[in-house]
Design a protein around this motif. Structure first.
Motif, PDB file in Angstrom:
ATOM      1  N   GLU A  13       0.814  -1.210   0.000  1.00 60.25           N
ATOM      2  CA  GLU A  13       0.000   0.000   0.000  1.00 60.25           C
ATOM      3  C   GLU A  13       0.852   1.267   0.000  1.00 60.25           C
ATOM      4  OE1 GLU A  13      -2.785  -0.156   3.176  1.00 60.25           O
ATOM      5  OE2 GLU A  13      -4.187  -1.378   2.051  1.00 60.25           O
ATOM      6  N   ILE A  14       0.434   2.199  -0.827  1.00 63.16           N
ATOM      7  CA  ILE A  14       1.118   3.490  -0.907  1.00 63.16           C
ATOM      8  C   ILE A  14       0.065   4.590  -0.848  1.00 63.16           C
ATOM      9  CG2 ILE A  14       2.423   5.021  -2.428  1.00 63.16           C
ATOM     10  CD1 ILE A  14       3.889   2.574  -3.440  1.00 63.16           C
ATOM     11  N   LYS A  15       0.284   5.524   0.046  1.00 62.12           N
ATOM     12  CA  LYS A  15      -0.680   6.619   0.171  1.00 62.12           C
ATOM     13  C   LYS A  15      -0.482   7.611  -0.975  1.00 62.12           C
ATOM     14  CE  LYS A  15       0.101   6.620   5.033  1.00 62.12           C
ATOM     15  NZ  LYS A  15       0.786   7.410   6.023  1.00 62.12           N
ATOM     16  N   ILE A  16      -1.531   8.358  -1.236  1.00 61.19           N
ATOM     17  CA  ILE A  16      -1.435   9.371  -2.296  1.00 61.19           C
ATOM     18  C   ILE A  16      -0.336  10.375  -1.958  1.00 61.19           C
ATOM     19  CG2 ILE A  16      -2.642  11.388  -3.263  1.00 61.19           C
ATOM     20  CD1 ILE A  16      -3.626   9.006  -4.646  1.00 61.19           C
ATOM     21  N   SER A  17      -0.224  10.722  -0.671  1.00 59.18           N
ATOM     22  CA  SER A  17       0.807  11.702  -0.275  1.00 59.18           C
ATOM     23  C   SER A  17       2.204  11.164  -0.599  1.00 59.18           C
ATOM     24  CB  SER A  17       0.695  12.020   1.206  1.00 59.18           C
ATOM     25  OG  SER A  17       0.860  10.839   1.963  1.00 59.18           O
ATOM     26  N   GLN A  18       2.391   9.868  -0.401  1.00 59.13           N
ATOM     27  CA  GLN A  18       3.700   9.275  -0.734  1.00 59.13           C
ATOM     28  C   GLN A  18       3.922   9.258  -2.239  1.00 59.13           C
ATOM     29  OE1 GLN A  18       3.009   5.541   1.343  1.00 59.13           O
ATOM     30  NE2 GLN A  18       4.519   6.086   2.904  1.00 59.13           N
ATOM     31  N   ALA A  63      -8.553   8.206 -14.623  1.00 62.95           N
ATOM     32  CA  ALA A  63      -8.680   6.747 -14.519  1.00 62.95           C
ATOM     33  C   ALA A  63      -8.531   6.299 -13.064  1.00 62.95           C
ATOM     34  CB  ALA A  63      -7.632   6.071 -15.397  1.00 62.95           C
ATOM     35  N   PHE A  64      -7.642   6.968 -12.345  1.00 65.31           N
ATOM     36  CA  PHE A  64      -7.462   6.667 -10.907  1.00 65.31           C
ATOM     37  C   PHE A  64      -8.782   6.877 -10.161  1.00 65.31           C
ATOM     38  CE2 PHE A  64      -3.209   6.214  -8.836  1.00 65.31           C
ATOM     39  CZ  PHE A  64      -2.515   5.861  -9.966  1.00 65.31           C
ATOM     40  N   VAL A  65      -9.438   7.975 -10.489  1.00 66.77           N
ATOM     41  CA  VAL A  65     -10.697   8.299  -9.801  1.00 66.77           C
ATOM     42  C   VAL A  65     -11.765   7.265 -10.149  1.00 66.77           C
ATOM     43  CG1 VAL A  65     -12.510  10.036  -9.601  1.00 66.77           C
ATOM     44  CG2 VAL A  65     -10.131  10.745  -9.713  1.00 66.77           C
ATOM     45  N   LEU A  66     -11.790   6.883 -11.406  1.00 65.67           N
ATOM     46  CA  LEU A  66     -12.795   5.909 -11.846  1.00 65.67           C
ATOM     47  C   LEU A  66     -12.535   4.519 -11.257  1.00 65.67           C
ATOM     48  CD1 LEU A  66     -13.178   6.724 -15.651  1.00 65.67           C
ATOM     49  CD2 LEU A  66     -14.760   7.297 -13.818  1.00 65.67           C
ATOM     50  N   ASN A  67     -11.275   4.224 -11.069  1.00 68.28           N
ATOM     51  CA  ASN A  67     -10.889   2.875 -10.648  1.00 68.28           C
ATOM     52  C   ASN A  67     -11.046   2.718  -9.127  1.00 68.28           C
ATOM     53  OD1 ASN A  67      -9.798   0.284 -10.707  1.00 68.28           O
ATOM     54  ND2 ASN A  67      -7.705   1.057 -10.494  1.00 68.28           N
ATOM     55  N   LYS A  68     -12.277   2.724  -8.692  1.00 68.11           N
ATOM     56  CA  LYS A  68     -12.524   2.680  -7.245  1.00 68.11           C
ATOM     57  C   LYS A  68     -12.253   1.294  -6.680  1.00 68.11           C
ATOM     58  CE  LYS A  68     -15.477   6.577  -6.692  1.00 68.11           C
ATOM     59  NZ  LYS A  68     -15.974   7.070  -7.972  1.00 68.11           N
ATOM     60  N   MET A 102      -1.561   1.725  -9.484  1.00 67.41           N
ATOM     61  CA  MET A 102      -3.029   1.857  -9.398  1.00 67.41           C
ATOM     62  C   MET A 102      -3.617   0.953  -8.329  1.00 67.41           C
ATOM     63  SD  MET A 102      -4.444   2.236 -13.248  1.00 67.41           S
ATOM     64  CE  MET A 102      -5.859   3.288 -13.106  1.00 67.41           C
ATOM     65  N   ASP A 103      -3.045  -0.233  -8.180  1.00 64.09           N
ATOM     66  CA  ASP A 103      -3.588  -1.167  -7.192  1.00 64.09           C
ATOM     67  C   ASP A 103      -2.865  -1.080  -5.850  1.00 64.09           C
ATOM     68  OD1 ASP A 103      -1.349  -2.051  -8.498  1.00 64.09           O
ATOM     69  OD2 ASP A 103      -1.811  -4.169  -8.247  1.00 64.09           O
ATOM     70  N   ASN A 104      -1.975  -0.099  -5.724  1.00 62.85           N
ATOM     71  CA  ASN A 104      -1.243   0.040  -4.462  1.00 62.85           C
ATOM     72  C   ASN A 104      -1.872   1.063  -3.519  1.00 62.85           C
ATOM     73  OD1 ASN A 104       1.015  -0.678  -6.635  1.00 62.85           O
ATOM     74  ND2 ASN A 104       1.595  -1.518  -4.674  1.00 62.85           N
ATOM     75  N   LYS A 108     -11.600   7.906  -0.703  1.00 68.43           N
ATOM     76  CA  LYS A 108     -11.791   8.737  -1.884  1.00 68.43           C
ATOM     77  C   LYS A 108     -10.419   9.152  -2.427  1.00 68.43           C
ATOM     78  CE  LYS A 108     -14.394  12.692  -3.476  1.00 68.43           C
ATOM     79  NZ  LYS A 108     -15.023  13.957  -3.093  1.00 68.43           N
ATOM     80  N   THR A 109     -10.244   9.017  -3.724  1.00 70.88           N
ATOM     81  CA  THR A 109      -8.936   9.321  -4.311  1.00 70.88           C
ATOM     82  C   THR A 109      -8.840  10.813  -4.612  1.00 70.88           C
ATOM     83  OG1 THR A 109      -9.176   7.201  -5.386  1.00 70.88           O
ATOM     84  CG2 THR A 109      -7.308   8.527  -6.065  1.00 70.88           C
TER      85      THR A 109
END
Lengths: 391, 459
Positions: free
Chosen positions: B11-16, B66-71, B210-212, B218-219
């Motif tokens: 797992e990787i956070k968006i901030s990272q 695509a990131f937003v769509l790929n919930k 994308m899968d991390n 919410k992205t």
């Protein structure tokens, strides 16, 4: 994985790495000759490169006086690269040029040689700093490393302090290796400059026994180059005009009639520049003539005892008056300085004021074609100078 | 517990991701690209970079959409498989593998060049690259989260080193050297641009992460735009400073970074403070290498169809073998410039660098449609009920994907939740199930009783 296995892996890794790198000898600082200054002279068919080397380990001085801080070593060869190699052959220490802060060109070199062949050896070396100061020395560069200055132990650092200090403080411009080189490569103005350093011996303090010549390095002029060859010298008013137009610093002093402004009957007053704003507008008219309009606005103030040439814009306001007559006098002097700079440029046919470069930026290839048709075009420019001095 | 650890490592956070993205963008560009561009484009190098970054921005926008769509946080590979089929996907993954391989090799070749020229540390290729490859394998074993943590730890220092190089050198640059614009004509300028796309298309790194990103959140993608802007501004700024400092001599320099850094502070004219900044900045180059290696290993796994539950030590070592060998056989930079950037292979690379990125929102949409059976879904796309089943629990609107059917549920409708059987969605569905129970309880408390609503599908 237990402890022994981990240690084993680390040992195997270290052994394999040592074998692969074929590096078993450690090169320490004592194995390197750390060069802080270089001088280049010409003797017959050979170049003589003199280097001031920091003494990281006890070593003998091949030439010169040397001291506990540094030693002077010379090498010669048909090229600068071979001369450097000769230093290595003599000492067995790897010449390390990454710390070199100044390259001095002796009179035998800068007056006669095309400097591109000399300096590209340094320029295209990644380890050599591109912002190393290059200067000309009035005399043999080799001698400069044998002089002893009043305040600094190392001649290289003494010259460096002089030239660094000159940039922005004493009104002398300063040039680096890369700037000197690119200004003459592929640029239409094709000219640049180097500081001209002199040594003023102090006869009273010279030590006859040690053959040390004590004195001070001094620089009040610049040597002009075009196509990497020497064109002439710029000093006095023309140099001030060059500074006003080309240098970022605002350092220039003027001696004007005092006129008893402060009630003291002093004959003259010394006024310095506080700031300057130079707007240069260059254009080509329909007849193909260049019009160069210079609007120079300067703020001036009297020099005080806590300043030596440079006035700071953010200092608190002083009530020392610079009257209108003084201002007019300064305006006239500035005009003379700028005209003098143009005069030397036209006389030497050396476009060190970079008119062609400015025109190329505005007109592109169209100007290149004009210049091809008339190479003297920038020296025939019509000048229009407006100077306004304010306190 | 072991499974949880694996998931946590991945797992990787968006901030990272934001910090990693800022470090990725300047990476190789500072070393070789600016000098290479200066050879052909000259004074217009900063402008050329700006144009190429503008293309990248368009691609980035598509990827982030695509990131937003790929919930469901489906992987890049699975999305592509659903959209264009597994064979085409494997081919694309193979191209990505090769792109990353070349990029890693080039970056390492440039860094050894920097060491040998700037720091006078001369060593041979194997002795230099072997420990780095070992480090890469070790980091890959620890998981992508380690790379993200590395980026976090060093980010401030790297950015400060970078800015010190940029800002202090800018004082000595003559920016009038950037004029005239398009010196050799606009047509020439645009003809040269495609030769340098190899160093761009940075948004493609994000696809492999994308899968991390942790599920169920919410992205927020706008920080990635900011990261991109920061990276791009720094790159263009450095190119401008480089041209400002070297002007017509810029084409004759190999590594822009080591040249520009020499001008950081005038007072260091009798010292080498720039070496400190350079060493710190070099860490970012190695982080970039690690990120690329992670993407490379992932694409390798996608090609051979290996699950990522266990670390593939052999695969990681094998994929790095060409990195060690290729520079011994060929001049990497020359080969890339001559054969990859100037001839037909560049069109193949553009498919992966630009086309796939631009089409990603479409691929995600297709993938979502293919994954979900006909029925009702909430707008987050995660809950589903079969036709004719009892109304489900949901607080949001339900959307029907079959033709000619529109239906909205009232706020407190009782919805029965069906979970997908897909392996990827299993844990997520469980989590959502819990969330919905919580929601349901909350609704009951808020509104007294819960309404039940029957749904019928009209087709």
């Amino acid at each position: 994985m237990n402890f022994l296995k981990r240690v084993g892996i680390i040992v195997i890794f270290a052994v394999v790495l040592s074998l692969l790198s074929s590096s078993f000898l450690v090169v320490t600082i004592a194995d390197r000759a750390i060069i802080i200054g270089l001088g280049i002279d010409r003797q017959g068919d050979e170049y003589v490169v003199t280097s001031e080397v920091l003494t990281g380990s006890p070593s003998s001085s091949e030439t010169g006086n040397g001291n506990s801080f540094s030693k002077v070593i010379s090498g010669s060869g048909s090229t600068v690269a071979l001369a450097m190699q000769n230093i290595y052959n003599k000492t067995g220490q790897l010449p390390s040029l990454g710390q070199c802060c100044i390259v001095l060109l002796g009179k035998s070199v800068y007056l006669q040689e095309n400097l591109s062949t000399l300096l590209d050896y340094f320029l295209f070396s990644d380890a050599f700093k591109d912002n190393t100061i290059v200067a000309c020395f009035e005399g043999e560069a080799k001698d400069s490393f044998n002089y002893v200055t009043t305040l600094t132990t190392s001649p290289s650092f003494a010259m460096l302090q002089l030239l660094q200090g000159s940039d922005g403080r004493t009104g002398l411009p300063q040039n680096h290796l890369e700037k000197f080189m690119y200004k003459q490569y592929g640029n239409l103005s094709d000219s640049s400059f180097l500081n001209l350093v002199k040594f003023l011996p102090d006869e009273q303090t010279n030590d006859a026994q040690t053959k040390h010549t004590q004195g001070d390095f001094y620089s009040d002029s610049i040597a002009l180059f075009s196509h990497y060859t020497y064109q002439g010298e710029l000093s006095g008013k023309a140099l001030d005009g060059f500074n006003l137009l080309m240098d970022k610093s605002a350092v220039c002093d003027y001696v004007v009639n005092d006129g008893g402004v402060r009630g003291i009957n002093a004959p003259v007053a010394t006024v310095g520049l506080l700031s300057k704003s130079v707007d240069k507008e260059i254009s080509i008219d329909d007849d193909g003539k260049i019009n160069f309009k210079i609007d120079c606005n300067v703020r001036v103030d009297r020099l005080r005892t806590d300043e030596t040439g440079e006035l700071f814009i953010l200092q608190n306001h002083k009530d020392d008056k610079v009257n209108t007559e003084m201002k007019r006098e300064i305006e006239a002097t500035i005009q003379e300085q700028i005209e003098a700079a143009f005069g030397v440029s036209a006389q030497l046919k050396c476009d060190f004021l970079e008119l062609s470069n400015q025109l190329y930026r505005s007109y592109g290839k169209a100007y290149s074609l004009l210049l091809q048709a008339n190479p003297l075009l920038p020296f025939e420019a019509q000048l229009e100078i407006n100077v306004v001095a304010e306190q | 517990m072991v499974m949880q650890d694996i998931i946590k490592k991945r797992e990787i956070k968006i901030s990272q991701l934001v910090l990693m993205f800022i470090l990725i963008i300047p990476g190789g560009k500072f070393l070789s690209l600016i000098a290479l561009m200066a050879q052909n484009i000259g004074r217009d190098t900063p402008l050329a970079m700006t144009v190429l970054f503008a293309f990248d921005l368009v691609c980035l926008s598509a990827v982030l959409f695509a990131f937003v769509l790929n919930k469901q946080r489906r992987s890049f590979y699975h999305i592509l498989c659903d959209s264009i089929g597994s064979i085409a996907t494997k081919v694309i993954m193979a191209i990505y593998f090769l792109i990353f391989l070349m990029r890693i090799t080039l970056l390492l070749v440039n860094t050894i060049h920097m060491f040998s020229s700037t720091f006078s540390v001369k060593t041979n290729w194997i002795a230099y690259s072997l420990p780095i490859c070992a480090l890469i394998v070790f980091v890959l074993w620890l998981g992508p989260n380690t790379i993200a943590r590395l980026s976090e730890s060093f980010f401030v220092f790297i950015l400060l080193a970078l800015l010190s190089i940029l800002i202090f050198s800018a004082g000595q640059a003559q920016f009038s050297n950037l004029l005239p614009v398009c010196e050799r004509g606009t047509a020439y300028f645009f003809r040269q641009l495609p030769r340098y796309t190899f160093w761009f298309g940075e948004a493609m790194f994000l696809l492999f992460f994308m899968d991390n990103i942790p599920k169920g959140k919410k992205t927020k993608v706008y920080p990635l735009f900011v990261a991109f802007a920061v990276g791009a501004v720094i790159c263009v700024g450095l190119a401008a400073v480089f041209i400002g400092l070297f002007d017509t001599l810029a084409p004759y320099n190999n590594l822009a970074m080591s040249k520009v850094s020499q001008f950081i502070i005038k007072q260091t004219i009798n010292g080498r403070l720039d070496w400190l900044s350079l060493v710190i900045w070099l860490i970012s180059a190695y982080i970039k290498v690690m990120i690329m290696a992670y993407c490379m290993l992932k694409s390798l796994h996608f090609i051979i169809g290996k699950k990522q539950s266990k670390f593939d030590f052999v695969g990681a070592c094998l994929m790095l073998l060409p990195v060690l060998v290729v520079p011994l056989l060929i001049d990497v930079e020359k080969t890339i410039m001559t054969y990859l950037c100037s001839r037909w292979p560049r069109y193949i690379m553009w498919v992966c660098q630009y086309l796939v990125l631009l089409l990603m929102p479409l691929f995600v949409y297709i993938s979502k449609r293919k994954q979900l059976p006909k029925g009702f879904y909430t707008t987050d796309g995660c809950l589903a009920i079969e036709k004719g089943e009892r109304p489900p629990v949901s607080r949001g609107k339900l959307r029907f994907f079959s033709k000619n059917a529109h239906l909205n549920l009232s706020k407190n409708a009782f919805v029965k939740v069906n979970f997908h059987n897909s392996e990827d969605n299993h844990s997520q569905s469980q989590q959502l199930d819990q969330n919905n129970r919580d929601n349901q309880m909350q609704n009951t408390q808020d509104n007294g009783d819960t309404q039940e609503q029957n749904l019928e599908v009209k087709e």
